[in-house]
Write an enzyme that holds these catalytic residues in place. Structure first.
Site, PDB file in Angstrom:
ATOM      1  N   GLY A   1      -7.079 -14.077  -6.546  1.00 49.92           N
ATOM      2  CA  GLY A   1      -8.316 -14.766  -6.910  1.00 49.92           C
ATOM      3  C   GLY A   1      -8.328 -15.298  -8.328  1.00 49.92           C
ATOM      4  O   GLY A   1      -9.380 -15.672  -8.847  1.00 49.92           O
TER       5      GLY A   1
ATOM      6  N   ASN B   1      -7.787 -13.711   4.610  1.00 44.68           N
ATOM      7  CA  ASN B   1      -8.679 -12.594   4.261  1.00 44.68           C
ATOM      8  C   ASN B   1      -9.949 -13.216   3.691  1.00 44.68           C
ATOM      9  O   ASN B   1      -9.938 -13.721   2.566  1.00 44.68           O
ATOM     10  CB  ASN B   1      -8.012 -11.686   3.226  1.00 44.68           C
ATOM     11  CG  ASN B   1      -8.992 -10.659   2.668  1.00 44.68           C
ATOM     12  OD1 ASN B   1     -10.015 -10.366   3.287  1.00 44.68           O
ATOM     13  ND2 ASN B   1      -8.680 -10.107   1.509  1.00 44.68           N
TER      14      ASN B   1
ATOM     15  N   LYS C   1     -12.661 -11.760   2.850  1.00 44.89           N
ATOM     16  CA  LYS C   1     -13.414 -10.875   1.935  1.00 44.89           C
ATOM     17  C   LYS C   1     -14.888 -10.892   2.337  1.00 44.89           C
ATOM     18  O   LYS C   1     -15.181 -10.937   3.517  1.00 44.89           O
ATOM     19  CB  LYS C   1     -13.218 -11.322   0.485  1.00 44.89           C
ATOM     20  CG  LYS C   1     -11.768 -11.622   0.138  1.00 44.89           C
ATOM     21  CD  LYS C   1     -11.574 -11.765  -1.326  1.00 44.89           C
ATOM     22  CE  LYS C   1     -10.163 -12.244  -1.596  1.00 44.89           C
ATOM     23  NZ  LYS C   1      -9.660 -11.863  -2.877  1.00 44.89           N
TER      24      LYS C   1
ATOM     25  N   SER D   1      -3.379 -15.940  -4.730  1.00 40.19           N
ATOM     26  CA  SER D   1      -3.557 -17.365  -5.042  1.00 40.19           C
ATOM     27  C   SER D   1      -2.547 -18.257  -4.315  1.00 40.19           C
ATOM     28  O   SER D   1      -2.130 -19.289  -4.857  1.00 40.19           O
ATOM     29  CB  SER D   1      -3.516 -17.607  -6.555  1.00 40.19           C
ATOM     30  OG  SER D   1      -4.588 -16.911  -7.189  1.00 40.19           O
TER      31      SER D   1
ATOM     32  N   HIS E   1      -6.267  -2.990   0.618  1.00 42.63           N
ATOM     33  CA  HIS E   1      -6.395  -4.152  -0.274  1.00 42.63           C
ATOM     34  C   HIS E   1      -6.769  -3.646  -1.672  1.00 42.63           C
ATOM     35  O   HIS E   1      -7.521  -2.680  -1.799  1.00 42.63           O
ATOM     36  CB  HIS E   1      -7.462  -5.111   0.266  1.00 42.63           C
ATOM     37  CG  HIS E   1      -7.446  -6.438  -0.418  1.00 42.63           C
ATOM     38  ND1 HIS E   1      -8.010  -6.635  -1.652  1.00 42.63           N
ATOM     39  CD2 HIS E   1      -6.898  -7.623  -0.059  1.00 42.63           C
ATOM     40  CE1 HIS E   1      -7.827  -7.895  -2.016  1.00 42.63           C
ATOM     41  NE2 HIS E   1      -7.153  -8.521  -1.068  1.00 42.63           N
TER      42      HIS E   1
ATOM     43  N   GLU F   1       0.799  -7.984  -2.886  1.00 49.76           N
ATOM     44  CA  GLU F   1      -0.247  -8.746  -3.552  1.00 49.76           C
ATOM     45  C   GLU F   1      -0.405  -8.278  -5.007  1.00 49.76           C
ATOM     46  O   GLU F   1      -1.150  -7.321  -5.275  1.00 49.76           O
ATOM     47  CB  GLU F   1      -1.583  -8.552  -2.836  1.00 49.76           C
ATOM     48  CG  GLU F   1      -1.591  -9.015  -1.403  1.00 49.76           C
ATOM     49  CD  GLU F   1      -2.984  -9.458  -1.001  1.00 49.76           C
ATOM     50  OE1 GLU F   1      -3.123 -10.618  -0.647  1.00 49.76           O
ATOM     51  OE2 GLU F   1      -3.921  -8.650  -1.078  1.00 49.76           O
TER      52      GLU F   1
ATOM     53  N   GLU G   1      -8.800  -4.666  -3.750  1.00 48.67           N
ATOM     54  CA  GLU G   1     -10.252  -4.634  -4.007  1.00 48.67           C
ATOM     55  C   GLU G   1     -10.876  -3.363  -3.440  1.00 48.67           C
ATOM     56  O   GLU G   1     -11.868  -2.862  -3.959  1.00 48.67           O
ATOM     57  CB  GLU G   1     -10.909  -5.903  -3.436  1.00 48.67           C
ATOM     58  CG  GLU G   1     -10.537  -7.129  -4.270  1.00 48.67           C
ATOM     59  CD  GLU G   1     -10.646  -8.451  -3.542  1.00 48.67           C
ATOM     60  OE1 GLU G   1     -11.247  -8.500  -2.450  1.00 48.67           O
ATOM     61  OE2 GLU G   1     -10.117  -9.456  -4.069  1.00 48.67           O
TER      62      GLU G   1
END
Ligand code: PEP
Length: 258
Positions: free
Chosen positions: A176, A13, A15, A216, A99, A170, A101
């Site tokens: 991250g 991904n 991003k 991560s 996701h 996730e 985010e």
């Protein structure tokens, strides 16, 4: 992993990283060192403007290109949005949906469910994300939260369609941050997700569903995470931006399974 029953999938991904020119550079470098074995499916989900360059570069390879989001509507007055069938036509095979985010930008469970349907109707493989916050984990509600997210995301998805869905666990606190879930923590939630799929569909469907871990994951911790029986691959952010690191994660998926 359990390759006997389901696919192992290593998905990147990107991003909001890399331009189309940088995409071309990445793909050239990646192709040169890409493992030849077929022990897993490989996906690279890239920013929308990078899709044409990525698809062109990977045309003769087994790497599937994906998008990072889609709109739930097939067409219309949605300035700035991209429909699932546009992604298919552009050569995408996958799309990440839900996701954390994007959820943080206001995407709701109902939006996610509508996008899952749109993706499936357009012939895309949705990579459906779920995950708890640190506060939820510490409050002991991870299992309930994840079960709710999965049930809402899969509402109305048929037995036939669930075969095409990939789920990614996730934990938000691991994305991250450099703080990975332990293999045991990740395994426990992935196993619980499989139980949810079993209850919604059947043992056969649950056994065949690929459930990825993301948060991560990198070239150092991938082997141990992927050794867990219910972790069928990874959704990888930062480490998918560097060809050498992404290749090491793909190689970590080449291990004996039950
Ligand atoms: C992600 O973006 O889905 C992700 C897991 O990111 P990272 O690997 O950088 O934590």
């Amino acid at each position: 992993m359990n390759r006997k029953y389901r696919k192992t999938v290593i998905a990147g991904n990107w991003k909001m990283n890399k331009t189309p020119s940088e995409t071309k550079e990445f793909m050239t470098a990646f192709k040169a060192i890409m493992p030849k074995g077929r022990w897993c499916d490989i996906a690279l989900c890239v920013p929308a403007v990078c899709i044409p360059a990525a698809v062109r570069a990977m045309r003769e390879t087994r790497v599937g290109i994906g998008a990072e989001n889609c709109n739930a509507n097939p067409s219309g007055a949605y300035t700035g949005e991209i429909a699932a069938n546009m992604l298919t036509d552009a050569g995408c095979k996958y799309v990440i949906i839900g996701h954390s985010e994007r959820r943080a930008m206001g995407e709701t469970d109902a939006d996610i469910n509508a996008k899952v349907h749109a993706a499936l109707e357009a012939g895309l493989i949705p990579i459906v994300c779920c995950g708890e916050t640190l506060e939820q984990r510490e409050a002991g509600i991870t299992s309930e939260w994840i079960a709710m997210q999965i049930k809402l995301a899969l509402q109305g998805v048929s037995e036939e369609q669930i075969r095409k869905v990939i789920i990614a666990y996730e934990p938000i606190w691991a994305i991250g941050t450099g703080r990975t879930a332990t293999p045991e923590q990740a395994q426990q939630v992935c196993e619980e997700i499989r139980t949810v799929v079993r209850k919604l569909y059947s043992s056969k469907h649950a056994r065949a569903t690929s459930i990825l871990y993301g948060g991560s994951m990198n070239e150092k911790n991938a082997f141990e995470l992927l050794a867990q029986p219910d972790i069928d691959g990874g959704l990888i952010g930062g480490a998918s931006l560097v060809p050498e690191k992404f290749v090491k994660i793909i190689e970590a998926a080449n291990q004996p399974t039950m």
